[in-house]
Design a protein around this motif. Sequence first.
Motif: not given
Length: 57
Positions: A40-41, A34-35, A37-38
Amino acid sequence: MKFIKGHMESIDGVATYPMISLLIFFLFFSLLFWWVFTASKSHIKEMGELPLDNDNQ
């Protein structure tokens, strides 16, 4: 090996320990997934470039 098997059979509720371990393993990697994919880029890019940054020396 026979000693270990006999010893493990004498422990009450020993079957719950593998289930608890599996639950902890599943929760940890679910949270990590989850972390990833969430996040920030920009944070990922900053952390990726950190080893190449020569300004800290």
